[in-house]
Every structure is written in C-alpha cells, then in structure tokens.
Design a protein around this motif. Sequence first.
Motif, mmCIF file in Angstrom:
data_model
loop_
_atom_site.group_PDB
_atom_site.id
_atom_site.type_symbol
_atom_site.label_atom_id
_atom_site.label_comp_id
_atom_site.label_asym_id
_atom_site.label_seq_id
_atom_site.Cartn_x
_atom_site.Cartn_y
_atom_site.Cartn_z
ATOM 1 N N LEU A 6 0.831 -1.203 0.000
ATOM 2 C CA LEU A 6 0.000 0.000 0.000
ATOM 3 C C LEU A 6 0.868 1.258 0.000
ATOM 4 C CD1 LEU A 6 -3.040 0.400 -0.026
ATOM 5 C CD2 LEU A 6 -3.025 0.463 2.465
ATOM 6 N N LYS A 7 1.915 1.246 0.791
ATOM 7 C CA LYS A 7 2.826 2.397 0.834
ATOM 8 C C LYS A 7 3.539 2.584 -0.505
ATOM 9 C CE LYS A 7 3.841 2.542 5.796
ATOM 10 N NZ LYS A 7 4.860 2.342 6.850
ATOM 11 N N GLN A 8 3.914 1.475 -1.142
ATOM 12 C CA GLN A 8 4.588 1.561 -2.434
ATOM 13 C C GLN A 8 3.663 2.153 -3.491
ATOM 14 O OE1 GLN A 8 7.959 0.755 -3.126
ATOM 15 N NE2 GLN A 8 7.365 1.951 -4.921
ATOM 16 N N ILE A 9 2.406 1.734 -3.482
ATOM 17 C CA ILE A 9 1.430 2.278 -4.442
ATOM 18 C C ILE A 9 1.274 3.778 -4.242
ATOM 19 C CG2 ILE A 9 -1.040 2.331 -4.978
ATOM 20 C CD1 ILE A 9 -1.053 -0.722 -4.573
ATOM 21 N N LEU A 10 1.110 4.191 -2.994
ATOM 22 C CA LEU A 10 0.926 5.619 -2.706
ATOM 23 C C LEU A 10 2.150 6.436 -3.113
ATOM 24 C CD1 LEU A 10 -0.872 5.252 0.738
ATOM 25 C CD2 LEU A 10 -1.866 6.237 -1.339
ATOM 26 N N GLN A 11 3.306 5.839 -3.016
ATOM 27 C CA GLN A 11 4.530 6.522 -3.453
ATOM 28 C C GLN A 11 4.582 6.614 -4.979
ATOM 29 O OE1 GLN A 11 8.088 4.962 -1.637
ATOM 30 N NE2 GLN A 11 9.443 5.947 -3.125
ATOM 31 N N ASP A 12 4.211 5.528 -5.658
ATOM 32 C CA ASP A 12 4.235 5.509 -7.127
ATOM 33 C C ASP A 12 3.216 6.477 -7.730
ATOM 34 O OD1 ASP A 12 6.187 3.597 -6.997
ATOM 35 O OD2 ASP A 12 4.847 1.898 -7.382
ATOM 36 N N LYS A 15 4.068 10.011 -9.037
ATOM 37 C CA LYS A 15 4.803 10.219 -10.290
ATOM 38 C C LYS A 15 3.878 10.277 -11.509
ATOM 39 C CE LYS A 15 8.431 7.303 -8.277
ATOM 40 N NZ LYS A 15 9.134 5.997 -8.398
ATOM 41 N N LEU A 16 2.584 10.086 -11.310
ATOM 42 C CA LEU A 16 1.658 9.915 -12.431
ATOM 43 C C LEU A 16 1.210 11.241 -13.038
ATOM 44 C CD1 LEU A 16 -0.693 7.123 -11.006
ATOM 45 C CD2 LEU A 16 1.217 6.842 -12.610
ATOM 46 N N LYS A 17 0.892 11.166 -14.355
ATOM 47 C CA LYS A 17 0.248 12.260 -15.078
ATOM 48 C C LYS A 17 -1.042 11.708 -15.672
ATOM 49 C CE LYS A 17 4.614 14.573 -16.230
ATOM 50 N NZ LYS A 17 5.497 15.082 -17.323
ATOM 51 N N ILE A 18 -2.166 12.300 -15.264
ATOM 52 C CA ILE A 18 -3.482 11.753 -15.615
ATOM 53 C C ILE A 18 -4.362 12.852 -16.190
ATOM 54 C CG2 ILE A 18 -5.576 10.676 -14.685
ATOM 55 C CD1 ILE A 18 -3.867 9.336 -12.572
ATOM 56 N N ALA A 19 -5.095 12.507 -17.246
ATOM 57 C CA ALA A 19 -6.093 13.423 -17.819
ATOM 58 C C ALA A 19 -7.482 12.858 -17.587
ATOM 59 C CB ALA A 19 -5.850 13.619 -19.307
ATOM 60 N N VAL A 20 -8.416 13.750 -17.287
ATOM 61 C CA VAL A 20 -9.826 13.386 -17.147
ATOM 62 C C VAL A 20 -10.602 14.152 -18.192
ATOM 63 C CG1 VAL A 20 -11.826 13.334 -15.624
ATOM 64 C CG2 VAL A 20 -9.533 13.016 -14.670
ATOM 65 N N ILE A 21 -11.379 13.422 -18.988
ATOM 66 C CA ILE A 21 -12.157 14.035 -20.058
ATOM 67 C C ILE A 21 -13.626 13.687 -19.855
ATOM 68 C CG2 ILE A 21 -11.671 12.046 -21.581
ATOM 69 C CD1 ILE A 21 -11.832 13.998 -23.947
ATOM 70 N N SER A 284 -14.749 8.224 -6.665
ATOM 71 C CA SER A 284 -13.651 7.838 -5.778
ATOM 72 C C SER A 284 -13.108 6.467 -6.157
ATOM 73 C CB SER A 284 -14.135 7.818 -4.323
ATOM 74 O OG SER A 284 -14.647 9.075 -3.942
ATOM 75 N N MET A 285 -14.035 5.559 -6.468
ATOM 76 C CA MET A 285 -13.630 4.202 -6.837
ATOM 77 C C MET A 285 -12.751 4.209 -8.084
ATOM 78 S SD MET A 285 -13.992 0.868 -6.213
ATOM 79 C CE MET A 285 -15.510 0.568 -5.291
ATOM 80 N N ILE A 286 -13.180 4.918 -9.127
ATOM 81 C CA ILE A 286 -12.407 4.880 -10.374
ATOM 82 C C ILE A 286 -11.082 5.623 -10.219
ATOM 83 C CG2 ILE A 286 -13.388 6.920 -11.511
ATOM 84 C CD1 ILE A 286 -13.361 5.226 -14.108
ATOM 85 N N ALA A 287 -11.035 6.636 -9.359
ATOM 86 C CA ALA A 287 -9.755 7.311 -9.101
ATOM 87 C C ALA A 287 -8.752 6.317 -8.525
ATOM 88 C CB ALA A 287 -9.958 8.484 -8.144
ATOM 89 N N GLY A 288 -9.210 5.516 -7.576
ATOM 90 C CA GLY A 288 -8.331 4.514 -6.988
ATOM 91 C C GLY A 288 -7.926 3.443 -7.976
ATOM 92 N N ILE A 289 -8.884 2.959 -8.756
ATOM 93 C CA ILE A 289 -8.606 1.913 -9.747
ATOM 94 C C ILE A 289 -7.605 2.415 -10.786
ATOM 95 C CG2 ILE A 289 -9.624 0.619 -11.667
ATOM 96 C CD1 ILE A 289 -12.185 0.381 -9.948
ATOM 97 N N ALA A 290 -7.856 3.603 -11.325
ATOM 98 C CA ALA A 290 -7.032 4.134 -12.417
ATOM 99 C C ALA A 290 -5.589 4.368 -11.980
ATOM 100 C CB ALA A 290 -7.637 5.435 -12.939
ATOM 101 N N THR A 291 -5.418 4.922 -10.793
ATOM 102 C CA THR A 291 -4.050 5.225 -10.350
ATOM 103 C C THR A 291 -3.233 3.950 -10.136
ATOM 104 O OG1 THR A 291 -4.918 5.428 -8.093
ATOM 105 C CG2 THR A 291 -4.556 7.465 -9.304
ATOM 106 N N VAL A 292 -3.847 2.932 -9.568
ATOM 107 C CA VAL A 292 -3.110 1.686 -9.303
ATOM 108 C C VAL A 292 -2.780 0.969 -10.614
ATOM 109 C CG1 VAL A 292 -3.218 -0.569 -8.167
ATOM 110 C CG2 VAL A 292 -4.079 1.461 -6.992
ATOM 111 N N ALA A 294 -2.356 2.454 -13.486
ATOM 112 C CA ALA A 294 -1.326 3.277 -14.131
ATOM 113 C C ALA A 294 0.049 3.036 -13.520
ATOM 114 C CB ALA A 294 -1.697 4.754 -14.023
ATOM 115 N N CYS A 295 0.074 2.605 -12.248
ATOM 116 C CA CYS A 295 1.350 2.277 -11.595
ATOM 117 C C CYS A 295 1.852 0.896 -11.985
ATOM 118 C CB CYS A 295 1.193 2.346 -10.074
ATOM 119 S SG CYS A 295 0.964 4.015 -9.428
ATOM 120 N N GLY A 296 1.050 0.155 -12.761
ATOM 121 C CA GLY A 296 1.489 -1.145 -13.248
ATOM 122 C C GLY A 296 1.076 -2.333 -12.415
ATOM 123 N N HIS A 297 0.129 -2.141 -11.496
ATOM 124 C CA HIS A 297 -0.304 -3.242 -10.640
ATOM 125 C C HIS A 297 -1.495 -3.987 -11.257
ATOM 126 C CE1 HIS A 297 2.297 -2.172 -7.234
ATOM 127 N NE2 HIS A 297 2.062 -0.914 -7.583
#
Length: 642
Positions: A6-12, A15-21, A284-292, A294-297
């Motif tokens: 969990l800490k590794q995900i939050l750290q990764d 570094k992300l760049k995300i667009a919302v359309i 909130s759910m999709i924000a969490g899903i998308a970021t993880v 995008a981190c490659g998990h």
Amino acid sequence: MNEQKLKQILQDIRKLKIAVIGDFCLDVYWFIDASHHELSVETGKAIQPVYRQKYSLGGAGNLVNNLVALGVQQVEVMGVVGNDPFGAEMLQLFQKNKVNTDAMFVQGHNWNTNVYIKPHLDVEEQSRIDFGRDNLIDPEIVTQVIDKLYQRLPELDVVIINQQVAPGFHSQGMRKLISECIQKHPDKLFIADSRDFSGEFQGALLKLNDREAARLCGVNRMADEYLPYEEVRSYCTKIFNRWHQPVFVTRRERGLFVQDRSGFYQIPGLHTMGEVDTVGAGDSMIAGIATVLACGHEPKDAGTFGNFVAGITVQKLFQTGTASPEEILQIGADPDYVYEPELAEDSRRAMYYHQSEIEIINTWPSELSFTHAIFDHDGTVSTLREGWEQVMQPMMMEAIFGDSYEKADLPVIEKVERRVAAYIDKTTGIQTIAQMTGLVGLIREFGFVPAEQIKSAKEYKAIYNEAILRLVNKRLKKFHDKELSIQDFTIKHAIPFLETLYRAGIPLYLASGTDEQDVINEATELGYAHLFEDRIYGSVGDIKKDAKKMVLDRILNDIGEQNFTRVVTFGDGPVEIRETRKRGGLTVGIASDEIRRYGIDMKKRTRLVKAGADVIIPDFSQLSLLLDLMQVKQTRHAVSAV
C-alpha cells in the motif's frame, strides 16, 4: 494487500500524469434556516434564508479532486463550462488545486455549466435544482478538445473518460472521435466510466455499476432492484469475453467484482459505523482503480485500492469527499469487510449441520484441536443487560436535543430517532466509550445543543452507565432473592457449554465492551467467573484499547501466529467476529433472541454473517451437536450437565 504494498502504491502515484475528459459539474449546497418564519412583502410567500453555502467539484470534477487528494503529480482536465458565474467558480476550484485547465473550454451559447444545487433544511436534502440538462456542444469545441487529447497523450499515464450527462459533452461526434483515439493508441491506458455509452469506448477498460453492466448485456434493471450475485457475475464474464479488457463492476455496499485474464475476483464491501453519503463514491472508486493500474499493478489490487478510497469518501457527509494517503493507510491496515451479503440477507440459502439449527457458513478443517476459546459476554453468555438499546436510545435522544427536546417537531424527532437507532445497531459490540464518541459527533451534526454545552464522551458514558446499572442491579436483586434463577439471565445452556469446555482443558477468555470491573462483578454474581480464571477483559475507558482486540492480541502472542487457527470465538456482536476472522481464527455467531434467551434472532443473524461468522447458532441448546462439530470430547458429566 499488505501495508508495504500500500505504501509503495501511494509513493508511485506521486509520479503519475493523468487526464480526465468528460462531464464536469459543480455541486452547490445551500443550508436553509428552518427556524426563520418571515414572509416576502412582494409575494406573501415564506422566505427561505440561506445561512451557509458551499461549492465543490462534482461529476468528473469530483474524480479530479480524488486524484489530487491521492497525490497524483499532474492532473489535467478536458471539457466545457458555460460563460456564467458557476463556470468561473469551477475554474477557480481547479486552479486552487493546481489542476491544468488548458483543455477546459468556455462555450458561450447553448451551454450552462452543469450544476446541481442541493438545498438542505436542517440536515435533510430538499428537491434538487439542476442546470445544464439541455446543453449542446459546439462541433468546433469538440475538435479543440480532441486536438488537445492527441497533443497531450504521449505524456499521459492514463486517460479517464467520465460520462454522466446525456447528451451534453458526449455528443455522438465526441464519442466517435474518443473511440478512434483509443483504437489508434492500444499501448495507452484508457478507462471509461460511462452511464449511457460504455459500449462505444472499445479498447478502454470499463468501470460500471451492476445496473450499467446489466444494460450493456441487454438487460434493463430498475434503480432500486436487487441484482443477485450470480447474475452480476455472469455480466462480468460476458463483458470481458466481448471486449477482452479488465472489467470492474461495483455493487454499492456489497463491494465490487473484477474480471480479467487471470480470473474472477470478488472484493467485499467495507463496514461503516456512521451515516453514509454515497454521492460521488463511483468517482472515488475509479480514481483509486485508475491510479493503481497506471502504476502497473494487477486489476485485483486496483479494485482493492479503489474500494478503500470509496469506503473513506462515503463517510464524509454534505460533500463529494476525497481520501488522503494517510486515511487510505489507516483503513488498509485494518479493513472491516462485509462478508456474504447475499446469504446474510436471504436465509433461504442457509445450510445446516446434520439437519440441526447450527448453520454452516464456512466449512471448518476436517481436523480440529482448539487450544483457546473466547466469549463475548452480553448477549452471548449473559442477558443481564438485555434491553440496553432501550436504555441507550432515549439517553442519546435527550443528549442530541438538549433543552429543545420538548419543543421539537414530531417529524424531526422521528428522523433523529431513526438515525440513533441505526447508529446503535451498527455499533453493537464496540466499547461504550466509542459509542459515546460517536454520540458527540451526532450532537454536533444536528446542532440543537450549543457547542459550549456539549459534554465529553466520558461524561455521556457516565450518564448511560448510571442508567444501565440501575437495570442490572434490579435484576440481580431478583436473582439474589431467588425470585429468578441463573437460567433467567443466561442464554440457553451457555453455562453447561462453558463448563464442558473448561473440563476439557480449554482456556476460556471473556471479553466485553462493558467496563472491566462491571464485567467481573456480573460474572461473579451469576456464578461463572471462576471458569475464566483471571482471563476476564472489559473496557478500561480508553478508546484505543478495545478489550476484544486486547484479548486476541494476547492469545496471538501466547500461542504464536501459526497456531491462531486453533482459537474459536463465540459472540453476538460483529467486533469479536471480525477481529477473530482477521487473525485467522474460527468464529461462532450467537444469534439468540435475548428476551426468550433461546431461538434465532434473524436481525442478529444477518449482522453476524456479514461480520464473517463461520457458524451461526441460535443458542447452546444443541450442545452435543455443537461439541461434535468442534471435535471436543464429551464426558458423561458434561452430558448430564445439559
């Protein structure tokens, strides 16, 4: 998901760049003074004065808020606002959060900023006022948005497509061009959360709710219609087989399903004690899903993380809430899941041991050898405090209303009664001091008592304890006067069952949310304290030191984590069941009718199944069968005690 991951995900994420359309909205909260009784001179109608107003980003804007709160390095927005004050307010909110608005275009004609105005009278939301339902996007704006998308795409880690309003931003032309972009860039991660057009974003990962999944499979379901587990799971499989991309299907309080190439996963919902506001939970759910992702998990990890984010935000009232990394670490370190919701809510699915009243939820190992047994006290062994809810509820009502109780309108009283009853039901089994801490929150929320007159949780606990002890002492007097016997104050055959385990050499522990000395006194008065020797635990007045967690931690330390599957806990409250399950122990839920002291209480059964009980019993009357299930040897003396 362990703490390190969990800490590794939050750290990764940082570094992300995300667009919302998509569909950016503004949520407006107007709080109206219900005590004001003034008529307009011009119309003669009642004035509704707004004493407080609040503006927050909604729709795709709420998704952006969540991404920012998670610590995403750069968030970009691609959409349209109107040339109006609400549009200006939205852009200011974006800029305040350092969101890139270069692709946020202003359309001066045929477009009102999407706004949801939510008037609140006291704490109750009134009829909503909406702007922007008839918006028509200019084809020139469509071209500008798509040009920006292509221009920015090489630098982006993920693009999230949000669609909540039809037609509006997502005109047929816009949808076609976004779909073409996805097809041309199969190496880029696109995730679509679309209320009406999920099937048109081919190549994107899909996040849907259960009704949207049904509709995508050609089945229409009503908004309040229950969709069973098997049906929703079949939709997941069909959608994945059609698009060959991971699918996330949310089921509100029942959690979510994830289907990908590695298989199907069910992620349980999270138990919450207080009032919830599910508006914006999907964002909130999709924000969490998308970021993880995008981190490659893996998708399963993404669903678990998204579940944590949504579980936090639904507890934030009168706002489209967000979750901070600190809050995610806290909930992720010790999540309280809701298990088997379908079985809990439908007893027709129940399976029983040898045609008895012993319900089997999870099958135990074929070979058992219990070394420790933990018992909750009130409602599991003792019924001395039966009816405590009827003592706590009026006490809480008086605390919430203060001096205005007698003057309050009946509808307001009924509303508060419902909230208090629901809160007590959800907090059954936790320490009284923790319940009183929640009471302080309710008092502040309703606002009937001036802030300077609100007491501390400890003071409210003293008021409640005084009332409940009057009830307990009255019953103990009847016991000492031999008007009533031990059988009148204990669950059916609880004492013979305890004696049997004691003679079998199994150390017994008693753990309660009641004050420790009161637990010891009551067990001593009723004559079974010696069965627990010096292993009786209760509240010590510190909300951070839960008695049941203390007992479980002590046993774990004594026997070692590798032996914790040899611990069994008996309880009628969710806390002891959840805490034991988390540690790998086995659990028996006591769903007894406390008034009769035997027989099933279906409301308790539902609560205990959701808490993670392996076995449900109505009482200890089928003692021999229960001991057989537990593989505990019975002596003649034990049987005669029954």
